[in-house]
Design a protein around this motif. Sequence first.
Motif, PDB file in Angstrom:
ATOM      1  N   LEU A 661       0.814  -1.217   0.000  1.00  0.00           N
ATOM      2  CA  LEU A 661       0.000   0.000   0.000  1.00  0.00           C
ATOM      3  C   LEU A 661       0.850   1.271   0.000  1.00  0.00           C
ATOM      4  CD1 LEU A 661      -2.775  -1.019   2.566  1.00  0.00           C
ATOM      5  CD2 LEU A 661      -2.986  -0.857   0.085  1.00  0.00           C
ATOM      6  N   GLY A 662       2.021   1.210   0.627  1.00  0.00           N
ATOM      7  CA  GLY A 662       2.890   2.374   0.663  1.00  0.00           C
ATOM      8  C   GLY A 662       2.687   3.191   1.926  1.00  0.00           C
ATOM      9  N   ASP A 663       3.711   3.984   2.262  1.00  0.00           N
ATOM     10  CA  ASP A 663       3.690   4.767   3.504  1.00  0.00           C
ATOM     11  C   ASP A 663       2.520   5.753   3.535  1.00  0.00           C
ATOM     12  OD1 ASP A 663       5.946   3.461   4.315  1.00  0.00           O
ATOM     13  OD2 ASP A 663       7.339   5.027   3.656  1.00  0.00           O
ATOM     14  N   LEU A 664       2.253   6.407   2.404  1.00  0.00           N
ATOM     15  CA  LEU A 664       1.229   7.451   2.398  1.00  0.00           C
ATOM     16  C   LEU A 664      -0.154   6.870   2.698  1.00  0.00           C
ATOM     17  CD1 LEU A 664       0.995  10.545   1.786  1.00  0.00           C
ATOM     18  CD2 LEU A 664       0.183   9.894  -0.473  1.00  0.00           C
ATOM     19  N   GLU A 665      -0.494   5.759   2.060  1.00  0.00           N
ATOM     20  CA  GLU A 665      -1.814   5.176   2.271  1.00  0.00           C
ATOM     21  C   GLU A 665      -1.924   4.582   3.669  1.00  0.00           C
ATOM     22  OE1 GLU A 665      -3.237   2.648  -0.863  1.00  0.00           O
ATOM     23  OE2 GLU A 665      -2.194   3.809  -2.405  1.00  0.00           O
ATOM     24  N   CYS A 666      -0.849   4.017   4.184  1.00  0.00           N
ATOM     25  CA  CYS A 666      -0.890   3.463   5.538  1.00  0.00           C
ATOM     26  C   CYS A 666      -1.034   4.579   6.574  1.00  0.00           C
ATOM     27  CB  CYS A 666       0.376   2.653   5.817  1.00  0.00           C
ATOM     28  SG  CYS A 666       0.450   1.097   4.862  1.00  0.00           S
ATOM     29  N   LEU A 667      -0.337   5.714   6.352  1.00  0.00           N
ATOM     30  CA  LEU A 667      -0.519   6.856   7.240  1.00  0.00           C
ATOM     31  C   LEU A 667      -1.971   7.323   7.210  1.00  0.00           C
ATOM     32  CD1 LEU A 667       0.483   9.187   9.035  1.00  0.00           C
ATOM     33  CD2 LEU A 667       1.101  10.420   6.935  1.00  0.00           C
ATOM     34  N   GLY A 668      -2.554   7.392   6.001  1.00  0.00           N
ATOM     35  CA  GLY A 668      -3.945   7.804   5.878  1.00  0.00           C
ATOM     36  C   GLY A 668      -4.896   6.863   6.586  1.00  0.00           C
ATOM     37  N   LEU A 669      -4.639   5.547   6.521  1.00  0.00           N
ATOM     38  CA  LEU A 669      -5.508   4.577   7.179  1.00  0.00           C
ATOM     39  C   LEU A 669      -5.438   4.707   8.704  1.00  0.00           C
ATOM     40  CD1 LEU A 669      -4.932   1.398   4.982  1.00  0.00           C
ATOM     41  CD2 LEU A 669      -7.060   2.692   5.219  1.00  0.00           C
ATOM     42  N   ILE A 715      -9.210  19.900  12.572  1.00  0.00           N
ATOM     43  CA  ILE A 715      -8.086  19.730  13.497  1.00  0.00           C
ATOM     44  C   ILE A 715      -6.762  19.816  12.735  1.00  0.00           C
ATOM     45  CG2 ILE A 715      -6.968  18.109  15.074  1.00  0.00           C
ATOM     46  CD1 ILE A 715      -9.737  17.055  15.773  1.00  0.00           C
ATOM     47  N   LEU A 716      -6.707  19.198  11.559  1.00  0.00           N
ATOM     48  CA  LEU A 716      -5.473  19.242  10.766  1.00  0.00           C
ATOM     49  C   LEU A 716      -5.109  20.662  10.349  1.00  0.00           C
ATOM     50  CD1 LEU A 716      -5.918  16.131   8.441  1.00  0.00           C
ATOM     51  CD2 LEU A 716      -4.222  16.422  10.264  1.00  0.00           C
ATOM     52  N   ASN A 717      -6.110  21.540  10.189  1.00  0.00           N
ATOM     53  CA  ASN A 717      -5.859  22.915   9.755  1.00  0.00           C
ATOM     54  C   ASN A 717      -5.727  23.890  10.913  1.00  0.00           C
ATOM     55  OD1 ASN A 717      -5.921  22.253   7.029  1.00  0.00           O
ATOM     56  ND2 ASN A 717      -8.147  22.477   6.915  1.00  0.00           N
ATOM     57  N   THR A 718      -5.817  23.396  12.137  1.00  0.00           N
ATOM     58  CA  THR A 718      -5.699  24.266  13.300  1.00  0.00           C
ATOM     59  C   THR A 718      -4.241  24.563  13.593  1.00  0.00           C
ATOM     60  OG1 THR A 718      -7.744  23.343  14.216  1.00  0.00           O
ATOM     61  CG2 THR A 718      -6.306  24.549  15.725  1.00  0.00           C
ATOM     62  N   GLN A 719      -3.977  25.832  13.895  1.00  0.00           N
ATOM     63  CA  GLN A 719      -2.610  26.242  14.172  1.00  0.00           C
ATOM     64  C   GLN A 719      -2.035  25.456  15.346  1.00  0.00           C
ATOM     65  OE1 GLN A 719      -1.125  28.499  12.233  1.00  0.00           O
ATOM     66  NE2 GLN A 719       0.834  28.311  13.293  1.00  0.00           N
ATOM     67  N   GLY A 720      -0.856  24.912  15.169  1.00  0.00           N
ATOM     68  CA  GLY A 720      -0.170  24.186  16.233  1.00  0.00           C
ATOM     69  C   GLY A 720      -0.315  22.688  16.147  1.00  0.00           C
ATOM     70  N   VAL A 721      -1.284  22.204  15.343  1.00  0.00           N
ATOM     71  CA  VAL A 721      -1.470  20.754  15.217  1.00  0.00           C
ATOM     72  C   VAL A 721      -1.435  20.323  13.751  1.00  0.00           C
ATOM     73  CG1 VAL A 721      -2.738  20.485  17.378  1.00  0.00           C
ATOM     74  CG2 VAL A 721      -3.972  21.060  15.307  1.00  0.00           C
ATOM     75  N   GLN A 722      -0.808  21.086  12.921  1.00  0.00           N
ATOM     76  CA  GLN A 722      -0.776  20.813  11.478  1.00  0.00           C
ATOM     77  C   GLN A 722       0.369  19.833  11.194  1.00  0.00           C
ATOM     78  OE1 GLN A 722      -0.389  25.003  10.598  1.00  0.00           O
ATOM     79  NE2 GLN A 722      -2.461  25.080   9.738  1.00  0.00           N
ATOM     80  N   ILE A 723       0.078  18.562  11.375  1.00  0.00           N
ATOM     81  CA  ILE A 723       1.118  17.530  11.236  1.00  0.00           C
ATOM     82  C   ILE A 723       1.508  17.292   9.788  1.00  0.00           C
ATOM     83  CG2 ILE A 723       0.407  16.371  13.357  1.00  0.00           C
ATOM     84  CD1 ILE A 723      -1.069  14.319  11.643  1.00  0.00           C
ATOM     85  N   LEU A 724       0.716  17.788   8.848  1.00  0.00           N
ATOM     86  CA  LEU A 724       0.990  17.513   7.433  1.00  0.00           C
ATOM     87  C   LEU A 724       1.622  18.702   6.720  1.00  0.00           C
ATOM     88  CD1 LEU A 724      -2.360  15.686   6.537  1.00  0.00           C
ATOM     89  CD2 LEU A 724      -0.229  14.712   7.404  1.00  0.00           C
ATOM     90  N   ASN A 725       2.133  19.656   7.478  1.00  0.00           N
ATOM     91  CA  ASN A 725       2.668  20.871   6.871  1.00  0.00           C
ATOM     92  C   ASN A 725       3.861  20.619   5.963  1.00  0.00           C
ATOM     93  OD1 ASN A 725       0.865  22.758   7.644  1.00  0.00           O
ATOM     94  ND2 ASN A 725       2.195  23.822   9.114  1.00  0.00           N
ATOM     95  N   ASN A 726       4.638  19.592   6.239  1.00  0.00           N
ATOM     96  CA  ASN A 726       5.861  19.349   5.470  1.00  0.00           C
ATOM     97  C   ASN A 726       5.638  18.450   4.263  1.00  0.00           C
ATOM     98  OD1 ASN A 726       7.500  20.924   7.155  1.00  0.00           O
ATOM     99  ND2 ASN A 726       7.723  19.230   8.613  1.00  0.00           N
ATOM    100  N   ARG A 734      -3.345  13.889  -1.924  1.00  0.00           N
ATOM    101  CA  ARG A 734      -3.563  12.436  -1.994  1.00  0.00           C
ATOM    102  C   ARG A 734      -3.929  11.866  -0.627  1.00  0.00           C
ATOM    103  NH1 ARG A 734      -5.270   7.788  -3.696  1.00  0.00           N
ATOM    104  NH2 ARG A 734      -3.885   6.017  -3.347  1.00  0.00           N
ATOM    105  N   LEU A 735      -3.220  12.315   0.403  1.00  0.00           N
ATOM    106  CA  LEU A 735      -3.468  11.802   1.753  1.00  0.00           C
ATOM    107  C   LEU A 735      -4.878  12.162   2.228  1.00  0.00           C
ATOM    108  CD1 LEU A 735      -2.389  10.399   4.299  1.00  0.00           C
ATOM    109  CD2 LEU A 735      -1.570  12.631   5.074  1.00  0.00           C
TER     110      LEU A 735
END
Length: 891
Positions: A661-669, A715-726, A734-735
């Motif tokens: 599945l790959g890292d990206l899809e596993c992270l999404g799951l 939650i992903l778009n809240t300042q301070g908890v944006q774990i996908l910024n990089n 895709r994620l």
Amino acid sequence: MDWLRGLAIDEVWRAPDLSSLVAQQSPSASDCSAPADPAMTPVDSESRLRDSESTSRLPPDVERAEVEAWLDDHPDFTKDFFMRKATRQMIDAWLLSHAITQSLQESCLHRHATSVPGSRVTSGSVTPVRKISAHEFERGGTLKPIVSTVDGSPTFLTAPAPEPAGAGRRQRCRPRAELQLLDEKELIFELVKDICNDLDVCSLCHKILQSVSALTNADRCSLFLVRGEKESNTRHLVAQLFDVSSHSKLEETKRELRMPWGAGIAGFVAERGQTVNVADVYQDPRFNQDVDASTGYRTHSLLCMPIKDSSGEVLGVAQAVNKQGGSRFSAADEEVFASYLQFCGIGLRNAQLYERSQLENKRNEVLLDLARIIFEEQSTIERVVQRILLHALSFLQCQRCQVMLVDESCQGTFSRVFDIEADDLAAEDLESRTVPHEGRFPVNVGISGRVATTGRALNLADVYESPLFDRSVDEGSSLRHQSVLCLPIISPANRTIGVIQLVNKFGGMPFTKNDENFLEAFGIFCGISITNTHMYQKATTAVAKQEVTMEVLSYHATAPLEEAQRLQKSPVPSARCFNLDSFAFDDELLTDDDTLRACMRMFLDCGLLERFRIDQLVFCRWLVSVKKNYRAVIYHNWRHAFNVCQMMYTILKKAQWWGRLGDLECLGLLMACLCHDLDHRGTNNSFQAKVSSPLAQLYGTSTMERHHFDRCVMILNTQGVQILNNLRPEEYSRLVKVVESAILSTDLAIYFKKRGRFFQLLETGAFDWQQESCRDLLRGMLMTACDVAAIAKPWPIQRRVAKLVASEFFEQGDIEKNQLHIKPMEMMDREKKDRLPDMQVDFIDSICMPVYKAVASLSPALEPLVDAVEHNRRQWEQLSRTPSPPRQRTQ
């Protein structure tokens, strides 16, 4: 072209090089062998361009004249430059500075203003004054009402009038000497051709009078047309052309002389429809001698006849003045004149119909322009009303225009009154004047009050004759009320929200039916615009409240930084210590902090933080924030989400699908598992629809699942908890799609839609790991398998979890039964709890067993899940066969 030069020069001087602008519009040397200007040789052209290049950076005050001369020499470039560069502000400024009519200028002489400066105009704040006015429509009489009714609703749409034959074609008018050489039949034939081919009223009338002069041998002629309406008793005569002689030109004879109905010989003929032939007009008491006194021309004999249409209606009056070579016009002249005027009536009627059709087109343009001007500005009521007032004042040509809005709260007073006079068009503060000039006063007072309370228009030619008018209004004021036209402003909901009032039409004339028609259109547009502005302001307020609410929610829904720092600093045990990689995992003995550390271990073991450059502190804060957004319901809480994530982690590890599945899809799951029930309320989609909750209104299908996903994104778009910024943009997109599809797949309705296709692929051997559609189906099946994973746990865990699920279902059933007064489903009916084993067996057979067998067929490592489900099914089946103990009767 003065205004265009002024606009274009500034643009030219902003350009880095004048020659570059010329080059953009002029053909290159390779494309054209001849110079752009025929009067210039190639050498002259090149020299002039070099001169332009050398002087293009000189200050404007030195070279402005040269640039202006260059623009004059190149009109094609100037026009093209304007078409490309002119802004809305420029056009509005030009309209304002060129559209003030002469009558408006005369009324503003004491303010020494002959035009409104265009430098202060900004698009969206000041209405450009139109070059056309309502007075132009008086020439065609009263047009049919602008607002008509179709199926009970007001509409501005009208059926287009057919264009008469020969419209726009004009024939050459023969000179008098040539006409005199023709006999009577030939003259009539020539006139018929003129009537058929010329539909301009002035041009046709001029031909008529010159022809009459030739036929009757008269010195000069005049023609009066009937204006106004018979029904409203407003008919009068207008001298369209006056003193037309054999050598006069059309432009020399145009005159707008207004004559009362029935006054003078012409008025008598128009009123009675009878011919008058007088040898000496000074012996006739009906003759108005003031006309000769004002013109210096002596009238002797006069032949005056009515012009009628085919239905006998008088359209005008034609006069032949001073018979040459005789004392009076003969009977033969009358006969020729009468036969000719029969054709004139037809021609005039066609010309008037054509003119009305042209005016109808202009009126449509006015309405379209009005709609554009009003609806492009809806930010505030003040700005909208100001634009309406300015447009109405300039178009309807009056001294004062007012809009009075009824107070929404009490409906008994005018809360805001807007007032603009003609003199204000030259005021310096006109652009910024948006505040109402007057305070509150009762609705039932005066003319405006009567219109507001009755909803009917009032058109008063002299307000001093009306008992509704308060004469004290004029005391101490330079403005003296004379004529007033007042109409209600009706909202789309058919409610009177105010009135619009015009005061003192220019020229001392009363307001006409055309003015009423146009003001009615203004009132309707005003009502729609004010209502839309109210809605816009409410929507803006709602959006602002939503933003504030979201900000507050984000603050309270986001875990404090201290909690994340404490989690980051705490030691994270190994997966073996937590027994994370076991299908028999049980969280009963774990604390909430232990579950957070276990989640960190799963993500760390998979290398996801390092792979996607996720800051550990940010990830800890995201984890705590996700946990914080779960409600304290019986089953669909944080513990359930944690167990679903643990099962997904175990399946991916045991089946070794991480590489497939790959890292990206596993992270999404894994993220989807933790977030798949965010903000769950302990009730299902069916319940949300039954109570018509805001969530059900917001989402049409998969109500709770879509809400869970939206909370996840928030939650992903809240300042301070944006774990996908990089993540790279394509990775992030895709994620998010993987997470969305996975969370929505937990809706059993979507599960049933997907599993048929998935089972078919497995049965036919067509499942392909390389195809995204196949992997998407698999991810959906894995989410369902993990969501119901309690059914594959050891029997003690399964029975404990089943009771939690049943308790939550029973609470929903109690609400449906006691509050909604509807019968709940069997699985949610507390009275049917004895049937829980049977329902569990059905649940295993219809949902659980098929999905576990399907995923196990792709990996033998998942066979223990199938075995565990079969074991639990036997346990539930055995319980279903065991008779329940009898219930004790309560005393």
